[in-house]
Motif scaffolding. Structure first.
Motif, short mmCIF file in Angstrom:
data_model
loop_
_atom_site.label_atom_id
_atom_site.label_comp_id
_atom_site.label_asym_id
_atom_site.label_seq_id
_atom_site.Cartn_x
_atom_site.Cartn_y
_atom_site.Cartn_z
N LEU A 115 1.02 -1.32 0.18
CA LEU A 115 -0.07 -0.04 0.03
C LEU A 115 0.79 1.29 -0.18
CD1 LEU A 115 -2.84 1.14 0.06
CD2 LEU A 115 -2.76 0.88 2.56
N THR A 116 2.07 1.24 0.61
CA THR A 116 2.83 2.21 0.71
C THR A 116 3.36 2.61 -0.72
OG1 THR A 116 3.49 1.78 2.87
CG2 THR A 116 5.15 3.11 1.73
N VAL A 117 3.75 1.38 -1.35
CA VAL A 117 4.03 1.74 -2.75
C VAL A 117 3.30 2.20 -3.62
CG1 VAL A 117 5.14 0.28 -5.00
CG2 VAL A 117 5.94 -0.35 -2.49
N PHE A 118 2.05 1.66 -3.48
CA PHE A 118 0.81 2.45 -4.14
C PHE A 118 0.91 4.05 -3.84
CE2 PHE A 118 -3.42 3.73 -4.90
CZ PHE A 118 -3.92 3.25 -5.91
N VAL A 119 0.67 4.29 -2.64
CA VAL A 119 0.82 5.64 -2.44
C VAL A 119 1.66 6.69 -3.00
CG1 VAL A 119 0.86 7.28 -0.40
CG2 VAL A 119 -0.31 5.48 -0.08
N ARG A 120 3.10 6.08 -2.96
CA ARG A 120 4.09 6.79 -3.62
C ARG A 120 3.97 6.85 -5.00
NH1 ARG A 120 8.92 4.49 0.74
NH2 ARG A 120 8.08 5.46 2.67
N ARG A 121 3.42 5.78 -5.87
CA ARG A 121 3.16 5.86 -7.09
C ARG A 121 2.25 6.88 -7.44
NH1 ARG A 121 3.34 -0.04 -10.04
NH2 ARG A 121 3.34 1.40 -11.77
N VAL A 122 1.11 6.95 -6.79
CA VAL A 122 0.24 7.95 -6.85
C VAL A 122 0.99 9.46 -6.88
CG1 VAL A 122 -1.80 9.08 -6.09
CG2 VAL A 122 -1.75 6.43 -6.34
N ARG A 123 1.82 9.56 -5.99
CA ARG A 123 2.43 10.78 -5.56
C ARG A 123 3.24 11.30 -7.00
NH1 ARG A 123 1.07 12.86 -0.96
NH2 ARG A 123 1.20 11.93 1.00
N GLU A 124 4.11 10.12 -7.47
CA GLU A 124 4.92 10.17 -8.59
C GLU A 124 3.92 10.78 -9.94
OE1 GLU A 124 6.76 6.66 -9.16
OE2 GLU A 124 8.07 6.66 -7.67
N LEU A 125 2.68 10.55 -9.90
CA LEU A 125 1.85 11.01 -10.82
C LEU A 125 1.78 12.67 -10.55
CD1 LEU A 125 -0.73 8.07 -11.43
CD2 LEU A 125 1.36 8.63 -12.69
N GLY A 126 1.94 13.00 -9.59
CA GLY A 126 1.34 14.49 -9.18
C GLY A 126 0.07 14.47 -8.47
N ALA A 127 -0.39 13.47 -8.32
CA ALA A 127 -1.74 13.26 -7.67
C ALA A 127 -1.87 13.21 -6.29
CB ALA A 127 -2.60 12.06 -8.29
N ILE A 128 -2.94 13.53 -5.59
CA ILE A 128 -3.53 13.06 -4.05
C ILE A 128 -3.70 11.91 -3.79
CG2 ILE A 128 -4.69 14.23 -2.28
CD1 ILE A 128 -4.91 16.72 -3.82
N PRO A 129 -3.14 11.27 -3.09
CA PRO A 129 -3.44 9.98 -2.61
C PRO A 129 -4.32 9.87 -1.26
CG PRO A 129 -1.56 10.11 -1.89
CD PRO A 129 -1.63 11.29 -2.50
#
Length: 231
Positions: A115-129
């Motif tokens: 889930l942490t990896v998921f959050v960080r990948r969302v942030r890499e898109l410039g999006a808010i998780p």
């Protein structure tokens, strides 16, 4: 208020269109168990594009029944990245906690790592998780999901560590059930019914700071949830 909540508040004050992606498992997918009623993603759509008047926003549900966090990571590009979102919500854990079926049994620790990896990948898109805990489970009738509380806690822990917005649906459903499963909001031991989806939508909207002036939807959701608790 988290930094993400502040960013979202500024985005909502702007006219620039937003893309909202909601992903997860069957609860977000929303098939069957609402029996034709709206899912929480559809209620969010009405609040955002209707009551807030953000008609150029897009609200997209990419959840798939039966999925776990590892599958979301494997299909991240299609489920999330391809839509170029500004905000991504994920509700996951109901299947991850199960000790039945074809998937290997996992503990909350590797779930939290994924889930942490998921959050960080969302942030890499410039999006808010935005992380959502799953609702409560009627464990006596779904014993394979007896570890759901530990997985809900793992979601909370990741949200705290990564400083994301948290929507604690597990805690809210337990509150609505006075510490038990709120049967008036459930269609089976772990799937919310149409009224349960209203509760999910209201909790999500409040956590995101969505409060349309003169709203007709939010008071109706609150009234229906209150009535549903009595069933």
């Amino acid at each position: 208020m988290t930094a993400d909540a502040d960013v979202l508040a500024r985005a909502l004050a702007s006219d620039a269109p937003l893309t909202w992606v909601l992903t997860g498992d069957s609860i977000t997918h929303g098939l069957v168990h609402t029996q034709g009623g709206r899912t929480y993603a559809e209620h969010l759509h009405e609040i955002v594009r209707g009551e807030l008047g953000r008609v150029r926003d897009a609200v997209i549900d990419t959840a798939i029944s039966g999925w776990r966090i590892v599958q979301l990571l494997e299909d991240f590009d299609r489920r999330v990245a391809t839509w170029r979102p500004q905000l991504v919500t994920v509700m996951i854990g109901t299947n991850d906690c199960s000790d039945a079926g074809a998937f290997p049994v996992i503990t909350p620790a590797p779930f939290a790592e994924s889930l942490t990896v998921f959050v960080r990948r969302v942030r890499e898109l410039g999006a808010i998780p935005v992380l959502q805990t799953p609702p409560v489970v009627d464990v006596p009738n779904a014993p394979e999901r007896s570890r759901i509380a530990a997985f809900a806690q793992a979601v909370r822990d990741v949200a705290a560590a990564e400083e994301t917005i948290l929507v604690d649906q597990f805690a809210r459903f337990a509150e609505l059930g006075n510490g038990e499963v709120p049967w008036g909001l459930m269609n089976d031991p772990f799937h919310p019914n149409a009224t349960g989806h209203k509760a999910l939508a209201l909790e999500l909207a409040e956590a995101l700071g969505l409060d349309p002036t003169g709203s007709r939807v939010l008071p109706k959701l609150r009234a229906d949830i209150a009535a549903g608790r009595l069933n």
